[in-house]
Enzyme design. Structure first.
Site, PDB file in Angstrom:
ATOM      1  CD  GLN A  95      -0.657  -0.363   3.861  1.00 27.91           C
ATOM      2  OE1 GLN A  95      -1.335   0.154   4.757  1.00 27.91           O
ATOM      3  NE2 GLN A  95      -1.507  -1.077   4.158  1.00 27.91           N
ATOM      4  CG  HIS A  97      -0.323   6.222   3.260  1.00 30.19           C
ATOM      5  ND1 HIS A  97      -2.235   5.143   3.488  1.00 30.19           N
ATOM      6  CD2 HIS A  97       0.154   5.488   4.390  1.00 30.19           C
ATOM      7  CE1 HIS A  97      -1.910   3.881   4.261  1.00 30.19           C
ATOM      8  NE2 HIS A  97      -0.202   3.818   4.840  1.00 30.19           N
ATOM      9  CD  GLU A 132       1.418   4.116   7.514  1.00 28.59           C
ATOM     10  OE1 GLU A 132       1.939   2.844   7.808  1.00 28.59           O
ATOM     11  OE2 GLU A 132       0.650   4.645   7.728  1.00 28.59           O
ATOM     12  CG  HIS A 256       3.965   0.711   3.486  1.00 31.45           C
ATOM     13  ND1 HIS A 256       3.726   1.884   3.608  1.00 31.45           N
ATOM     14  CD2 HIS A 256       3.150   0.806   4.599  1.00 31.45           C
ATOM     15  CE1 HIS A 256       2.733   2.212   3.470  1.00 31.45           C
ATOM     16  NE2 HIS A 256       2.409   1.622   4.676  1.00 31.45           N
ATOM     17  NE  ARG A 275      -6.600  -1.841   1.917  1.00 33.95           N
ATOM     18  CZ  ARG A 275      -6.947  -0.987   2.253  1.00 33.95           C
ATOM     19  NH1 ARG A 275      -8.335  -0.254   1.452  1.00 33.95           N
ATOM     20  NH2 ARG A 275      -7.518  -1.057   3.692  1.00 33.95           N
TER      21      ARG A 275
END
Length: 402
Positions: A95, A97, A132, A256, A275
Site C-alpha cells: 500500500q 498513502h 505514519e 510498504h 492498495r
C-alpha cells in the site's frame, strides 16, 4: 487530567493471536488481534475506563464531541494523531498513502461522483494524508518499505533467473525504470502474469542457502498470495528488519507492507489507503500509480532525538505529531527527578513495560504494563517516574502534537 482509556483489539485476519494479549496482560482468545486503536477515530474510538470522570461519556470521541474545550484545550479542535499497537503474523497489503493535496482532491472527486463513504471500492474516506511511523516492540519487526536502487534488484533477478531466460522481460522493464516496471506489473497483462509465475517458480526452486532477504520474501509471498503482482513488486523494495526499539517513517507515496512483528504505530487519523496487492480488498491501480513515489531512497529508518534523561522523540518533519519514548531501568528515583516528556496539546500514553507514574501540573497517575491514558493539555509537560526499586525496566510511549 489523566483519563484512563482502553479498547478492544481489531480482529483482522493477519493479526497475531498472542502478541497483543501478552503485552496488555489479557487472555489469549485464539482469535487474531491485529491492532489496538488509542485515540478518537470514529472507526474505533478509545473506551473511557471511568466515564464518571467525564460526565458519563463512554468513549474519548463522545467526550471530545461534547466538551472539546475541556478535552482538547481552547486552541485545539481534534486529535492530530491515532496511536496503535500493531501485531502482524502475516503480511499486510502492499500500500501507499496520498499527500495532503492528493487526499483533498481525491476525496472531493469521489464526493462529487456520489461514491458512498462506506463503499468498499472508495479510495478516499476523508480529505487527509496518512503519514505514519512504527517503532518495533518485538525482537524483530519485518517490513517492506520504499523502492531500492534498480541495480540491486537486477543483481537478485540475475541470481533468480540463473540462466533460464524466463525473467528477460522483467530485466528489460527494470532497465526502463521503476515506474515503467511497476505500471507493467500492476496492469496485470498476460506478459506480467507470466513473470509473476516465473519469479514464483524460480524462488520456490532456489536452495535455502541461496536466499537473500528479498528472495526469501518472494518465496513467502508466493505461498500466501499465489499469482499476486505484489510478489514481484517486493523485489523492487527494501526488505527492512527493525530490532526492538528501532523505528521507520513512511511518508506519502512510500510503498510498504508490514510482514511480521509487534510495534507501536503513530499516524495521522486518516483511512486513506491505496492498495497494490497482497490483499483481497479493493485495488485501484490507476489511483495507486498516481500517488506512488518512484524515487529510490535508502531504507527509511527513523532515528530518535534525545530530549531528556531516558526520553527520546521520534518526530518526522511536517506531520503534526511526535512519539516520545521514555525508558527507565527500575532503580529508585525521587519524585520530580524522572525524565520530563515535553507535550504539545492533547496526548496519549501507553506503558509497554514495567510501571510508571506520570506527574503533570494538575495531577498524577500510575500506568502499569498494558495500561493507557489520555492527557489533557492543562497537565503541561509530564514527568515520568519509574516504579522505583522494582528492578524492572519500564517503557512508556506518549503520542503528542508537534
Amino acid at each position: 487530567m489523566f483519563l484512563g482509556i482502553t479498547n478492544t483489539p481489531r480482529d483482522y485476519a493477519w493479526g497475531s493471536v498472542t502478541a497483543i494479549p501478552e503485552l496488555l496482560g489479557r487472555t489469549v482468545t485464539g482469535a487474531p488481534q491485529a491492532e489496538l486503536w488509542l485515540g478518537a477515530h470514529p472507526g474505533s474510538p478509545s473506551v473511557v475506563v471511568n466515564p464518571a470522570m467525564v460526565g458519563g461519556a463512554d468513549t474519548l470521541l463522545d467526550w471530545i464531541d461534547a466538551e472539546p474545550q475541556t478535552a482538547l484545550g481552547a486552541d485545539r479542535t481534534g486529535l492530530p494523531f491515532l496511536l496503535k499497537v500493531l501485531a502482524a503474523a502475516a503480511p499486510l497489503s502492499l500500500q501507499a498513502h496520498p499527500t495532503p493535496e492528493q487526499a483533498r482532491e481525491g476525496f472531493e472527486r469521489e464526493e462529487r461522483a456520489g461514491v458512498p463513504i462506506d463503499d468498499p471500492a472508495r479510495n478516499y474516506k476523508d480529505p487527509f494524508p496518512k503519514p505514519e511511523l512504527v517503532v518495533a516492540l518485538s525482537e524483530r519487526f519485518e517490513a517492506l518499505s520504499g523502492f531500492r536502487p534498480v541495480d540491486q534488484t537486477l543483481a537478485e533477478v540475475a541470481v533468480l533467473d540463473a540462466g533460464s531466460g524466463r525473467l528477460g522481460p522483467l530485466t528489460v522493464h527494470l532497465q526502463h525504470g521503476l515506474e515503467d516496471t511497476v505500471r507493467w506489473l500492476e496492469t496485470a497483462d498476460s506478459s506480467a502474469g507470466a513473470i509473476v509465475q516465473a519469479v514464483s517458480d524460480l524462488a520456490l526452486a532456489l536452495p535455502d542457502d541461496a536466499l537473500t532477504p528479498n528472495l526469501a520474501t518472494v518465496r513467502d509471498l508466493t505461498t500466501s498470495y499465489p499469482g499476486d503482482p505484489g510478489i514481484v513488486v517486493s523485489l523492487l523494495m527494501h526488505r527492512v528488519t527493525l530490532a526492538a526499539g528501532e523505528a521507520m517513517y513512511l511518508p506519502a507515496g512510500n510503498v510498504h507492507a508490514y510482514l511480521d512483528g509487534l510495534g507501536i504505530e503513530l499516524m495521522a487519523p486518516s483511512d486513506n489507503v491505496l492498495r497494490g496487492g497482497l490483499t483481497p480488498k479493493h485495488v485501484d491501480v490507476p489511483e495507486l500509480l498516481r500517488v506512488l513515489d518512484f524515487t529510490a531512497y535508502p531504507a527509511p529508518v527513523l532515528t530518535p532525538e534525545p530530549v531528556d534523561a531516558g526520553v527520546e522523540r521520534f518526530a518526522p518533519d511536517g506531520v503534526g505529531f511526535a512519539l516520545l519514548r521514555v525508558s527507565g531501568d527500575g532503580r529508585p528515583v525521587g519524585l520530580g527527578t524522572g525524565g520530563v516528556a515535553p507535550l504539545v496539546g492533547p496526548s496519549i500514553a501507553i506503558c509497554t513495560a514495567g510501571a510508571v507514574t506520570l506527574v503533570g501540573a494538575e495531577s498524577a497517575t500510575l500506568l502499569r504494563q498494558g495500561e493507557s491514558c489520555y492527557i489533557t493539555p492543562d497537565e503541561g509537560d509530564v514527568t515520568v517516574e519509574a516504579d522505583g526499586g522494582s528492578g524492572i525496566a519500564s517503557t512508556v510511549f506518549i503520542a503528542t502534537g508537534a
